[in-house]
Scaffold this active site. Structure first.
Site, PDB file in Angstrom:
ATOM      1  N   GLY A 110      10.058 -17.360 -26.920  1.00 44.92           N
ATOM      2  CA  GLY A 110      10.666 -16.676 -27.909  1.00 44.92           C
ATOM      3  C   GLY A 110       8.941 -16.599 -28.591  1.00 44.92           C
ATOM      4  O   GLY A 110       9.540 -15.519 -29.853  1.00 44.92           O
ATOM      5  N   THR A 111       8.230 -17.270 -29.271  1.00 47.63           N
ATOM      6  CA  THR A 111       7.177 -17.008 -29.695  1.00 47.63           C
ATOM      7  C   THR A 111       6.116 -15.481 -29.301  1.00 47.63           C
ATOM      8  O   THR A 111       6.414 -14.868 -30.586  1.00 47.63           O
ATOM      9  CB  THR A 111       5.989 -18.119 -29.163  1.00 47.63           C
ATOM     10  OG1 THR A 111       6.448 -19.135 -29.986  1.00 47.63           O
ATOM     11  CG2 THR A 111       4.809 -17.918 -30.120  1.00 47.63           C
ATOM     12  N   GLN A 113      17.159 -21.080 -30.864  1.00 52.20           N
ATOM     13  CA  GLN A 113      17.840 -22.351 -31.312  1.00 52.20           C
ATOM     14  C   GLN A 113      19.540 -22.444 -31.023  1.00 52.20           C
ATOM     15  O   GLN A 113      20.694 -23.278 -30.788  1.00 52.20           O
ATOM     16  CB  GLN A 113      17.688 -22.713 -32.600  1.00 52.20           C
ATOM     17  CG  GLN A 113      16.229 -23.234 -31.915  1.00 52.20           C
ATOM     18  CD  GLN A 113      16.476 -24.710 -31.372  1.00 52.20           C
ATOM     19  OE1 GLN A 113      17.160 -24.952 -30.746  1.00 52.20           O
ATOM     20  NE2 GLN A 113      14.682 -25.111 -31.227  1.00 52.20           N
ATOM     21  N   SER A 138      14.895 -17.466 -25.887  1.00 49.52           N
ATOM     22  CA  SER A 138      14.029 -18.381 -24.755  1.00 49.52           C
ATOM     23  C   SER A 138      14.700 -19.072 -24.136  1.00 49.52           C
ATOM     24  O   SER A 138      15.080 -20.434 -24.371  1.00 49.52           O
ATOM     25  CB  SER A 138      12.794 -19.381 -26.090  1.00 49.52           C
ATOM     26  OG  SER A 138      12.314 -20.050 -24.838  1.00 49.52           O
ATOM     27  N   THR A 182       1.883  -7.811 -14.802  1.00 49.61           N
ATOM     28  CA  THR A 182       3.191  -7.964 -13.354  1.00 49.61           C
ATOM     29  C   THR A 182       4.097  -9.068 -14.500  1.00 49.61           C
ATOM     30  O   THR A 182       3.853 -10.327 -14.950  1.00 49.61           O
ATOM     31  CB  THR A 182       2.217  -8.520 -12.164  1.00 49.61           C
ATOM     32  OG1 THR A 182       1.293  -7.821 -12.341  1.00 49.61           O
ATOM     33  CG2 THR A 182       3.340  -9.309 -10.948  1.00 49.61           C
ATOM     34  N   CYS A 191       6.212 -28.679 -33.707  1.00 51.36           N
ATOM     35  CA  CYS A 191       4.901 -28.046 -33.697  1.00 51.36           C
ATOM     36  C   CYS A 191       4.116 -28.627 -35.234  1.00 51.36           C
ATOM     37  O   CYS A 191       3.178 -28.377 -34.998  1.00 51.36           O
ATOM     38  CB  CYS A 191       5.573 -26.442 -34.196  1.00 51.36           C
ATOM     39  SG  CYS A 191       6.754 -25.220 -32.952  1.00 51.36           S
TER      40      CYS A 191
HETATM   41  C1  PLP Z   1      11.594 -23.187 -29.974  1.00 51.86           C
HETATM   42  C2  PLP Z   1      11.319 -22.241 -30.423  1.00 51.86           C
HETATM   43  C3  PLP Z   1      10.734 -20.871 -30.849  1.00 51.86           C
HETATM   44  C4  PLP Z   1       9.111 -20.571 -29.912  1.00 51.86           C
HETATM   45  O1  PLP Z   1       9.940 -20.229 -28.202  1.00 51.86           O
HETATM   46  P1  PLP Z   1       8.877 -20.550 -27.500  1.00 51.86           P
HETATM   47  O2  PLP Z   1       9.860 -20.156 -26.102  1.00 51.86           O
HETATM   48  O3  PLP Z   1       8.774 -21.810 -27.499  1.00 51.86           O
HETATM   49  O4  PLP Z   1       7.783 -19.922 -27.459  1.00 51.86           O
HETATM   50  C5  PLP Z   1      10.566 -19.673 -31.426  1.00 51.86           C
HETATM   51  N1  PLP Z   1      11.822 -20.472 -32.608  1.00 51.86           N
HETATM   52  C6  PLP Z   1      12.524 -21.125 -32.508  1.00 51.86           C
HETATM   53  C7  PLP Z   1      13.540 -20.929 -34.165  1.00 51.86           C
HETATM   54  C8  PLP Z   1      12.180 -21.591 -31.692  1.00 51.86           C
HETATM   55  O5  PLP Z   1      13.561 -23.351 -31.841  1.00 51.86           O
END
Ligand code: PLP
Length: 385
Positions: A71-72, A179, A199, A237, A325
């Site tokens: 997600g990041t 989420q 994610s 990759t 976090c």
């Molecule tokens: C967990 C989360 C992320 C980050 O996703 P990762 O796959 O852990 O990098 C981004 N946005 C929200 C709202 C999240 O809950």
């Protein structure tokens, strides 16, 4: 000791079926999907099947899916790469005060590189009001990024309405749906958005894999430079097992969704109602109805969230206070401050997020142990008058 996991918004276990699907791609079917020999074609096919599975869950086209490391990375690429690629149109972006740090810090990066960013407020239920967004738009606004469901307070945003405002003003719209993906129905076409981040590890897939939905025709650059993987949108990759797992997790989420929404909504309500009726001076944070199923967030007056977590941990209950976090820092979460909670109340926050394996027994165990914990902490608290 009984272990009760109530932190599904932080991460989830990999589903056994997902795990079984992934395994061969680490060992027997390990080839590089870009290789020319025929056994590698099997790996290429598996990656493309996963792309179809992801696309199907959100009503996108397979070619609109870019696999990322999570997600990041998807948030970073959506915001930074979009802004840089389209900066000749303007250098102003808009986001909300309750975004994940992956979005907020991407915006900060742009600010440090010559862009301007307006961070719009939310109302006391943690919802962005369309009028607020409308007022923030400028002639040089090129991108709006508003999350779909909030990771701390569970509130779901009116993305369709917000995206419509963006479209009327010819501004691209991105939503962080990390989420909500796999937890509530998602349809990128119906929402009318340009970009969406997801994610895998938040819905029973492996960690370190995610994707960016990029609507056909939306122009965006890349964060990672090198090979021409992902139609030149993301070099490197492919994380084949991760991608295959993400695809399988999407397939399972789609099959289970209606039943899970109903079950988790009910279970979440039992937990919320139980807490609010048995523990005085407690408030629900976030929207009472429009929230992520199974996401429970509350604030207890006169106690510290960190102390609650420690006492729950001693009883085998895993939960969080604010987002994972931010814990470790003593500042109250930016989300709780954004909904207007005074810092002293925001400090007493507790987030319990349920998942597919959560049971009524788990909920009732928490409801049994939590009231005496809060009472004991309040007795020790110098804050109680
Ligand atoms: C967990 C989360 C992320 C980050 O996703 P990762 O796959 O852990 O990098 C981004 N946005 C929200 C709202 C999240 O809950």
């Amino acid at each position: 000791m009984k272990l009760v996991y109530m932190d599904h918004s932080a991460t989830t276990p990999v589903d056994q079926e997902v795990f079984n699907t992934i395994k061969p791609y680490y060992t027997d079917v390990f080839y590089n999907p870009s290789s020319a020999y025929s056994p590698a074609q099997k790996v290429r096919k598996a990656v493309e099947k996963a792309r179809e599975q992801v696309a199907l869950l959100i009503n996108a086209l397979p070619e609109e899916i870019i696999f990322t490391s999570g997600g990041t990375e998807a948030d970073n690429q959506a915001i930074i790469s979009y802004a840089i690629t389209n900066m000749e149109k303007g250098r102003h972006i808009i986001t909300s005060a309750i975004e994940h740090h992956a979005v907020l810090d991407s915006c900060k990066y742009l600010i440090n590189n010559g862009f301007e960013c307006t961070v719009i407020p939310v109302n006391s239920l943690g919802v962005v009001e369309p009028e607020t967004l409308e007022k923030a738009i400028r002639p040089d606004t090129i991108l709006i990024s508003i999350m779909h469901g909030n990771n701390e307070i569970g509130s779901i945003q009116p993305i369709k309405e917000l995206a419509e405002i963006a479209r009327e003003n010819q501004i691209a719209f991105h939503t962080d749906a990390v989420q909500t993906m796999g937890k509530i129905p998602l349809d990128v076409k119906a929402l009318g958005i340009n970009m969406l981040s997801g994610s895998s590890h938040k819905f029973y897939g492996p960690k370190g894999t995610g994707f960016l939905y990029l609507k056909k025709g939306t122009r965006i650059g890349r964060l990672l430079h090198g090979g021409s993987q992902e139609r030149k949108h993301r070099a490197g990759t492919e994380n084949v097992p991760g991608i295959v797992g993400l695809g399988k997790a999407c397939e399972l989420a789609g099959e289970r969704l209606p039943e899970q929404v109903e079950r988790l909504t009910k279970l979440g309500k039992r937990l919320t109602d139980g807490i609010l009726t048995t523990i005085p001076n407690t408030r629900l944070t976030g929207h009472p109805v429009d929230r992520i199923p199974g996401s429970v967030s509350v604030c207890f007056e006169f106690v510290e969230g960190e102390s609650i977590l420690l006492m729950l941990d001693q009883l085998g209950i895993m939960a969080s206070s604010g987002s994972a976090c931010t814990s470790g820092s003593l500042d109250p979460s930016h989300v709780l401050l954004a909904i207007g909670l005074p810092a002293e109340i925001a400090h007493g926050s507790l987030r319990l997020t349920l998942g597919k394996d959560s049971t009524v027994e788990d909920v009732d165990y928490v409801l049994q142990v939590l009231p005496p914990i809060i009472e004991r902490l309040r007795q020790m608290s110098p804050l109680v008058r």
